[in-house]
Every structure is written in structure tokens, then in C-alpha cells.
Design a protein around this motif. Structure first.
Motif, PDB file in Angstrom:
ATOM      1  N   PRO A  13       3.045  77.173  52.987  1.00 43.02           N
ATOM      2  CA  PRO A  13       2.894  76.029  53.893  1.00 43.02           C
ATOM      3  C   PRO A  13       2.149  76.370  55.175  1.00 43.02           C
ATOM      4  CG  PRO A  13       5.176  76.794  53.836  1.00 43.02           C
ATOM      5  CD  PRO A  13       4.461  77.497  52.737  1.00 43.02           C
ATOM      6  N   HIS A  14       2.075  77.660  55.555  1.00 37.69           N
ATOM      7  CA  HIS A  14       1.318  78.047  56.727  1.00 37.69           C
ATOM      8  C   HIS A  14      -0.180  78.131  56.437  1.00 37.69           C
ATOM      9  CE1 HIS A  14       5.409  79.612  57.684  1.00 37.69           C
ATOM     10  NE2 HIS A  14       5.110  79.088  58.879  1.00 37.69           N
ATOM     11  N   LEU A  15      -0.506  78.121  55.168  1.00 38.97           N
ATOM     12  CA  LEU A  15      -1.915  78.136  54.771  1.00 38.97           C
ATOM     13  C   LEU A  15      -2.260  76.738  54.253  1.00 38.97           C
ATOM     14  CD1 LEU A  15      -1.961  81.710  53.177  1.00 38.97           C
ATOM     15  CD2 LEU A  15      -2.781  81.020  55.437  1.00 38.97           C
ATOM     16  N   PHE A  16      -2.349  76.560  52.925  1.00 39.74           N
ATOM     17  CA  PHE A  16      -2.691  75.236  52.401  1.00 39.74           C
ATOM     18  C   PHE A  16      -1.662  74.714  51.408  1.00 39.74           C
ATOM     19  CE2 PHE A  16      -6.921  77.195  53.373  1.00 39.74           C
ATOM     20  CZ  PHE A  16      -7.160  76.434  54.503  1.00 39.74           C
ATOM     21  N   GLY A  17      -0.431  75.193  51.559  1.00 40.64           N
ATOM     22  CA  GLY A  17       0.635  74.755  50.671  1.00 40.64           C
ATOM     23  C   GLY A  17       0.904  73.265  50.755  1.00 40.64           C
ATOM     24  N   ASP A  18       0.702  72.670  51.935  1.00 42.74           N
ATOM     25  CA  ASP A  18       0.928  71.223  52.058  1.00 42.74           C
ATOM     26  C   ASP A  18      -0.065  70.422  51.231  1.00 42.74           C
ATOM     27  OD1 ASP A  18       2.986  71.735  53.778  1.00 42.74           O
ATOM     28  OD2 ASP A  18       1.821  71.379  55.615  1.00 42.74           O
ATOM     29  N   HIS A  19      -1.232  71.003  50.991  1.00 40.39           N
ATOM     30  CA  HIS A  19      -2.270  70.294  50.233  1.00 40.39           C
ATOM     31  C   HIS A  19      -2.230  70.643  48.753  1.00 40.39           C
ATOM     32  CE1 HIS A  19      -6.016  68.153  49.587  1.00 40.39           C
ATOM     33  NE2 HIS A  19      -6.501  69.215  48.965  1.00 40.39           N
ATOM     34  N   PHE A  20      -2.098  71.940  48.428  1.00 37.16           N
ATOM     35  CA  PHE A  20      -2.192  72.380  47.040  1.00 37.16           C
ATOM     36  C   PHE A  20      -0.849  72.777  46.431  1.00 37.16           C
ATOM     37  CE2 PHE A  20      -6.399  73.382  48.847  1.00 37.16           C
ATOM     38  CZ  PHE A  20      -7.239  72.791  47.923  1.00 37.16           C
ATOM     39  N   GLY A  21       0.225  72.610  47.163  1.00 35.01           N
ATOM     40  CA  GLY A  21       1.495  73.159  46.709  1.00 35.01           C
ATOM     41  C   GLY A  21       2.298  72.292  45.767  1.00 35.01           C
ATOM     42  N   ALA A  79     -13.148  74.468  44.563  1.00 36.70           N
ATOM     43  CA  ALA A  79     -14.299  75.271  44.969  1.00 36.70           C
ATOM     44  C   ALA A  79     -14.326  75.461  46.480  1.00 36.70           C
ATOM     45  CB  ALA A  79     -15.582  74.598  44.489  1.00 36.70           C
ATOM     46  N   ALA A  80     -13.995  74.415  47.215  1.00 41.57           N
ATOM     47  CA  ALA A  80     -13.941  74.523  48.677  1.00 41.57           C
ATOM     48  C   ALA A  80     -12.871  75.520  49.109  1.00 41.57           C
ATOM     49  CB  ALA A  80     -13.673  73.151  49.285  1.00 41.57           C
ATOM     50  N   LEU A  81     -11.722  75.487  48.446  1.00 38.98           N
ATOM     51  CA  LEU A  81     -10.656  76.448  48.752  1.00 38.98           C
ATOM     52  C   LEU A  81     -11.132  77.879  48.500  1.00 38.98           C
ATOM     53  CD1 LEU A  81      -7.582  77.041  49.340  1.00 38.98           C
ATOM     54  CD2 LEU A  81      -7.285  76.950  46.852  1.00 38.98           C
ATOM     55  N   LEU A  82     -11.816  78.092  47.372  1.00 36.08           N
ATOM     56  CA  LEU A  82     -12.322  79.430  47.063  1.00 36.08           C
ATOM     57  C   LEU A  82     -13.348  79.886  48.096  1.00 36.08           C
ATOM     58  CD1 LEU A  82     -12.758  79.089  43.192  1.00 36.08           C
ATOM     59  CD2 LEU A  82     -11.054  80.457  44.395  1.00 36.08           C
ATOM     60  N   ALA A  83     -14.158  78.953  48.590  1.00 35.47           N
ATOM     61  CA  ALA A  83     -15.142  79.303  49.614  1.00 35.47           C
ATOM     62  C   ALA A  83     -14.452  79.782  50.884  1.00 35.47           C
ATOM     63  CB  ALA A  83     -16.032  78.093  49.912  1.00 35.47           C
ATOM     64  N   VAL A  84     -13.440  79.082  51.311  1.00 28.74           N
ATOM     65  CA  VAL A  84     -12.698  79.477  52.514  1.00 28.74           C
ATOM     66  C   VAL A  84     -11.999  80.815  52.297  1.00 28.74           C
ATOM     67  CG1 VAL A  84     -10.823  78.838  54.084  1.00 28.74           C
ATOM     68  CG2 VAL A  84     -12.413  77.082  53.244  1.00 28.74           C
ATOM     69  N   PHE A  85     -11.389  80.974  51.145  1.00 26.38           N
ATOM     70  CA  PHE A  85     -10.684  82.220  50.817  1.00 26.38           C
ATOM     71  C   PHE A  85     -11.632  83.413  50.851  1.00 26.38           C
ATOM     72  CE2 PHE A  85      -9.094  85.109  47.351  1.00 26.38           C
ATOM     73  CZ  PHE A  85      -7.992  85.585  48.045  1.00 26.38           C
ATOM     74  N   ALA A  86     -12.806  83.266  50.228  1.00 26.21           N
ATOM     75  CA  ALA A  86     -13.760  84.375  50.170  1.00 26.21           C
ATOM     76  C   ALA A  86     -14.338  84.699  51.542  1.00 26.21           C
ATOM     77  CB  ALA A  86     -14.891  84.030  49.199  1.00 26.21           C
ATOM     78  N   THR A 116     -20.690  67.666  49.677  1.00 23.80           N
ATOM     79  CA  THR A 116     -19.331  67.245  49.296  1.00 23.80           C
ATOM     80  C   THR A 116     -18.387  68.437  49.327  1.00 23.80           C
ATOM     81  OG1 THR A 116     -20.221  65.490  47.903  1.00 23.80           O
ATOM     82  CG2 THR A 116     -17.943  66.151  47.516  1.00 23.80           C
ATOM     83  N   CYS A 117     -18.766  69.511  48.644  1.00 22.95           N
ATOM     84  CA  CYS A 117     -17.940  70.722  48.652  1.00 22.95           C
ATOM     85  C   CYS A 117     -17.845  71.298  50.064  1.00 22.95           C
ATOM     86  CB  CYS A 117     -18.520  71.745  47.683  1.00 22.95           C
ATOM     87  SG  CYS A 117     -17.612  73.301  47.607  1.00 22.95           S
ATOM     88  N   PHE A 118     -18.962  71.280  50.790  1.00 26.22           N
ATOM     89  CA  PHE A 118     -18.994  71.827  52.141  1.00 26.22           C
ATOM     90  C   PHE A 118     -18.052  71.055  53.068  1.00 26.22           C
ATOM     91  CE2 PHE A 118     -20.920  72.121  56.414  1.00 26.22           C
ATOM     92  CZ  PHE A 118     -20.912  73.500  56.575  1.00 26.22           C
ATOM     93  N   ARG A 119     -18.015  69.730  52.938  1.00 20.01           N
ATOM     94  CA  ARG A 119     -17.110  68.926  53.779  1.00 20.01           C
ATOM     95  C   ARG A 119     -15.652  69.214  53.471  1.00 20.01           C
ATOM     96  NH1 ARG A 119     -20.854  63.874  52.583  1.00 20.01           N
ATOM     97  NH2 ARG A 119     -22.256  63.938  54.385  1.00 20.01           N
ATOM     98  N   TYR A 120     -15.343  69.419  52.181  1.00 16.01           N
ATOM     99  CA  TYR A 120     -13.972  69.791  51.838  1.00 16.01           C
ATOM    100  C   TYR A 120     -13.597  71.121  52.493  1.00 16.01           C
ATOM    101  CZ  TYR A 120     -13.652  66.191  48.155  1.00 16.01           C
ATOM    102  OH  TYR A 120     -13.589  65.016  47.462  1.00 16.01           O
ATOM    103  N   ILE A 125     -10.638  74.134  56.897  1.00 15.91           N
ATOM    104  CA  ILE A 125     -10.687  75.010  58.079  1.00 15.91           C
ATOM    105  C   ILE A 125     -10.179  74.280  59.312  1.00 15.91           C
ATOM    106  CG2 ILE A 125     -12.264  76.242  59.629  1.00 15.91           C
ATOM    107  CD1 ILE A 125     -14.023  76.686  57.052  1.00 15.91           C
ATOM    108  N   ASN A 126     -10.602  73.048  59.485  1.00 13.29           N
ATOM    109  CA  ASN A 126     -10.231  72.315  60.695  1.00 13.29           C
ATOM    110  C   ASN A 126      -8.753  71.925  60.735  1.00 13.29           C
ATOM    111  OD1 ASN A 126     -12.779  72.423  61.811  1.00 13.29           O
ATOM    112  ND2 ASN A 126     -13.438  70.490  60.896  1.00 13.29           N
ATOM    113  N   GLU A 127      -8.120  71.829  59.579  1.00  6.27           N
ATOM    114  CA  GLU A 127      -6.705  71.441  59.597  1.00  6.27           C
ATOM    115  C   GLU A 127      -5.773  72.642  59.810  1.00  6.27           C
ATOM    116  OE1 GLU A 127      -4.939  71.453  55.051  1.00  6.27           O
ATOM    117  OE2 GLU A 127      -5.768  69.591  55.825  1.00  6.27           O
ATOM    118  N   ASN A 128      -6.341  73.854  59.832  1.00  6.87           N
ATOM    119  CA  ASN A 128      -5.539  75.049  60.061  1.00  6.87           C
ATOM    120  C   ASN A 128      -5.991  75.682  61.379  1.00  6.87           C
ATOM    121  OD1 ASN A 128      -4.916  78.043  59.892  1.00  6.87           O
ATOM    122  ND2 ASN A 128      -3.870  77.326  58.047  1.00  6.87           N
ATOM    123  N   ARG A 129      -5.112  75.676  62.356  1.00  5.84           N
ATOM    124  CA  ARG A 129      -5.471  76.144  63.694  1.00  5.84           C
ATOM    125  C   ARG A 129      -5.922  77.597  63.689  1.00  5.84           C
ATOM    126  NH1 ARG A 129      -1.033  75.225  68.227  1.00  5.84           N
ATOM    127  NH2 ARG A 129      -1.450  73.103  67.505  1.00  5.84           N
TER     128      ARG A 129
END
Length: 482
Positions: A13-21, A79-86, A116-120, A125-129
Motif C-alpha cells: 500500500p505504500h507503493l501501488f497496492g491501492d491501485h494494483f492490489g 507497461a506503465a508500472l514496469l516503466a516506473v519500476f525499471a 497513453t502509456c507515458f501518461r499512466y 509517479i505523481n500519486e506517490n510522494r
């Protein structure tokens, strides 16, 4: 302290659990965990086996992930999640030269589609301080972080991808990549990007809903789906990867066009679309040089036109001649601009080749004939639509009776032609969605006209052979004077 895994990214939940959990993302959690070589739970293994046809999950991270997934199945979000992760949870500084940036590359046929992928990715990124604080520079097409990594949009071009260091390449909707300069841009682009990943142990993620049984998506699926290679291929309908997918959308799509729905949402490669000509037969027809053959003294030339009223289509002209059973295309001209100016230019060119009458595409209407008449050139519409012209030209190409100029766009257009089988069983030949075939059309028109003349002559000669001998001389003399 160990870095987070891709499963942590999706469930913490401190990462993206609220979205993908939640449970709807379980198929993706299983697949991405396997891609990075993480151990799977029993439930995850069953999901993994279902969508990859592999018996066992990988023991170590795979090199490439190919996602043959229906539309709205969540692949762009992932794909957007993988981009941020990498980009964030890696340290490439020790493997890069001063000033070098590790670029997570988002490739699509156009920058507009890649956004589209870039905006995701930007949204995550913007939703995680914590992640937002790592950004040092941002614009409409790139985000740069303070660890010398960046996420960047890049057009799918084998020229545009060179010169980068790439820890992750995301190739979006690869089955629909088109290029006026290449018949197989997916192969050339992906081959050009692989060396850029070598020094950073980069990964490639290719995602697309399927299309025809050709191209790199189909080739990779055919070679690696279900095997235990470092190239992981997954295939799944929209509703498997996205259990919240509305059933009514699928039902309505099936009612409209069951074959298209099976591809768009069922992730099945289409069987009603196939390549019309093989690249081998087209390339075999192309001479090495010259691009334009100048007019010769006693040669009789023919011409075919595909007029355009403007826009993205080209106004095309082909001039050719016959050498025995072969049709030689001396030149193919393609222009964009004011039609009246192009007509004047083409009329002058036709006169150089002593051509005073030409055939045009039947859908051009009457204005080409009227406009060329002003310049002393007679233009008549073809008796058949272009789909039939292509069919008539097929045998000549396959039997090596055609010579075409070394025009890469012409070759690409011929290689990209699709044979589509309608529900009625009738075949039609046309360019793929978003493609063009103006240059191919004028060449096919010339070849088909030669085929029609040859068929007529053979039929006439056969009929003469069956008549009494006393009737032949008069008929033969008559045929020879036409």
C-alpha cells in the motif's frame, strides 16, 4: 535493505497496492512475478500455466515478455508500472559513462499513441510522494529522475532508437506498426533496440492485441509460446486479465463481427487475413538499378494512373513495356500537391514515352480524363476495381514475369497487401488499416492489363486453331493488323 520486487510494487500500500492490489489484478501479479523470476504461490502458478502454456514458472528473470492480450485487458497500465519500476528501483551508474542516461523507452507507431502509456506512468509517479520527489526534469515526452534514469517516448523507427542505453523497452501495439519505408518495421526496430539493452541487461516488453498471422508478434508467439526459453509469451482474452471487463461489450462485438471480436478481445490471431504476396516474390521482381529507365526508340509503352485529390494519398503514375512474356515497369512516379499541376507534369512525362492514352483507377471519377484531355492525353477508367487488378497480377509476380523498379516504398506496399476473406467467402485485396497502396496499385494495373491482353490473344489463337484451314489466313492477317 533489499529493493522492492515487482510483486511489492503491486501489493504494498505504500507503493501501488491501492491501485494494483485487488483481486482483479491477480493474473498480472502472477505473470509479472514469473517474468522477474520470483517464486509463485499455487494459485499464481495455475494462472501462469493457463496464460503461458508452460508447466513451470521461470527460475530466474526472463529477457523478454510478449503479451498477446485482448483490448482493455490492462496491458498498458502494467507497461506503465514496469516503466516506473525499471527507472526507479535500479542503479546503473557504475555501468554508464559520465553524462550517460539510462532511458526506459516507450515505443509506439506514433508519439500520440505512446503518450497513453507515458501518461499512466506519470500518473503513478505523481500519486506517490516519494517517487515524485525523485523527478528532476519533466516535459511532455520525458521524465528524468535523480538516479540518471529517464522514461521517454520514442517513435517506432529503427533510426530513432539508436544511440540510447536502455534498461527496459516497451513496444506498444507492435502488431499494428506500419512504415512507408519498410515492409517489416517491427523486425527492424526491435533488432535495432536490442544492442542498446546489452550493457544494462535490459528487458523488452512487447504488448499488443493480435492481428494477422505474420510479423514479429506472430513469429515470436509461434516459436516460444509454451516453451521454457528466456522469452516469455503470454496469451489471454481481455476478461481473463481483466475480470471486471463488461460481458455486454464482448457480446455486442461478437454480434457485429465475430472474427474481429475474437482478435480484439479474445486475443486470437485472425485467420481471415493473410499476406497477398510473399516478400521473396516481390524482392525477386525488383531490379537492382536504375530507378527510372529512360525511353527507348522503338519500344511501345503503356501507362496506368492512380489519381489523388490531395491529402495523404499520392497521385501515382506507372509506365512500362513488354519484353516477351515479361512486363517491365520503367518508372513509378508519386506526387503530392495540387492535382492540376501534377497532371501537367505527368502529361509531359507521358509524351516523352510516346504514350497518348492511359488507364486510371476506376474510382478516380471523370476529372482525370477531363484534365488530361486538356493536355492531349486520353484516359480511360480500368474495367475492374483494384482488388481484381491485384488478383490478375498475382500469377505474373509468382511466375517471375514482372520487373519493378528498386523503389522501397513500392516494395513495402506490395509486401503489406492483405487478402481478406469475407463471411460470404469472397476475397478482397487491399492495404492494411492506416497503410497506403497507391504505388502498388499503378504497377498492378499495368501488369493486369498485360495479363488481360495475353489471355485475349491466347483465346483468339486457340479459337483459330480449331477452325477449318481455309478460314485461318484471313483471320490471321486480320489479327496481325490490329
Amino acid at each position: 535493505m533489499s529493493l522492492p520486487t515487482i510483486r511489492d510494487m503491486m501489493t504494498d500500500p505504500h507503493l501501488f497496492g491501492d491501485h494494483f492490489g485487488d483481486d482483479s489484478w491477480k493474473p498480472w501479479t502472477a505473470l509479472l512475478s514469473a517474468f522477474y523470476g520470483l517464486a509463485l504461490t499455487d494459485d499464481e502458478l495455475r494462472i501462469f500455466q493457463q496464460i503461458t502454456r508452460r508447466s513451470n514458472s521461470p527460475k530466474e528473470a526472463c529477457e523478454e515478455l510478449w503479451l498477446v492480450v485482448g483490448r482493455r485487458g490492462g496491458k498498458t497500465n502494467v507497461a506503465a508500472l514496469l516503466a516506473v519500476f525499471a527507472a526507479i528501483f535500479n542503479d546503473f551508474a557504475t555501468r554508464m559513462a559520465p553524462g550517460e542516461i539510462a532511458t526506459v523507452m516507450v515505443l509506439a507507431e506514433s508519439r500520440k499513441q505512446a503518450r497513453t502509456c507515458f501518461r499512466y506512468a506519470r500518473g503513478l509517479i505523481n500519486e506517490n510522494r516519494m517517487f515524485k520527489q525523485l523527478v528532476v526534469k519533466e516535459d511532455a515526452e520525458s521524465i528524468e529522475f535523480n538516479n540518471r534514469c529517464a522514461i521517454e517516448i520514442t517513435t517506432a523507427s529503427f533510426r530513432a532508437v539508436r544511440g540510447y542505453s536502455v534498461p527496459l523497452c516497451i513496444a506498444d501495439e507492435v502488431a499494428f506498426w506500419r512504415s512507408e519505408d519498410s515492409a517489416n518495421p517491427d523486425y527492424e526496430i526491435l533488432n535495432a533496440i536490442r544492442p542498446a539493452m546489452a550493457t544494462l541487461d535490459g528487458k523488452m516488453v512487447v504488448l499488443s492485441s493480435p492481428y494477422a498471422r505474420r510479423g514479429e508478434l506472430w513469429n515470436t508467439y509461434r516459436r516460444h509460446y509454451g516453451d521454457d526459453s528466456p522469452i516469455l509469451v503470454a496469451q489471454a482474452p481481455s476478461y481473463v486479465m481483466n475480470p471486471s471487463f463488461p460481458q455486454r461489450v464482448l457480446d455486442r462485438a461478437k454480434e457485429r463481427d465475430p472474427v474481429a471480436a475474437a482478435a480484439e478481445y479474445g486475443a486470437e490471431f485472425r485467420t481471415d487475413i493473410e499476406a497477398f504476396l510473399s516478400r521473396e516474390s516481390v524482392e525477386a521482381a525488383a531490379r537492382l538499378e536504375p530507378l527510372v529507365m529512360p525511353p527507348q526508340g522503338r519500344t511501345k509503352y503503356f501507362a496506368f494512373l492512380d489519381p489523388s485529390g490531395g491529402g495523404q494519398d499520392e497521385f501515382c503514375l506507372a509506365i512500362g513495356h513488354h519484353e516477351g512474356q515479361r512486363t517491365v515497369i520503367d518508372l513509378v512516379q508519386a506526387r503530392r500537391g495540387p492535382p492540376a499541376e501534377i497532371v501537367a507534369e505527368y502529361a509531359a512525362l507521358l509524351r516523352r514515352y510516346r504514350v497518348h492514352s492511359a488507364t486510371s483507377d476506376r474510382y478516380a471519377g471523370s476529372w482525370p480524363a477531363d484534365e488530361f484531355k486538356r493536355h492531349g492525353i486520353k484516359v480511360e477508367q480500368a474495367a475492374k476495381p483494384k482488388s481484381d487488378l491485384y488478383k490478375d497480377a498475382l500469377a505474373a509476380f509468382n511466375s517471375g514475369q514482372v520487373e519493378i523498379p528498386p523503389d522501397e516504398r513500392l516494395i513495402t506496399q506490395f509486401c503489406s497487401l492483405e487478402r481478406r476473406t469475407a463471411r460470404s467467402g469472397r476475397d478482397s485485396i487491399d492495404h492494411p488499416p492506416g497503410g497506403h497502396d497507391d504505388r502498388a496499385n499503378v504497377v498492378a494495373g499495368l501488369v493486369a492489363e498485360r495479363t488481360k491482353r495475353s489471355d485475349y490473344r491466347r483465346a483468339l489463337e486457340s479459337a483459330l486453331a480449331d477452325e477449318p484451314a481455309r478460314a485461318r489466313p484471313k483471320r490471321i492477317i486480320s489479327m496481325g493488323t490490329q
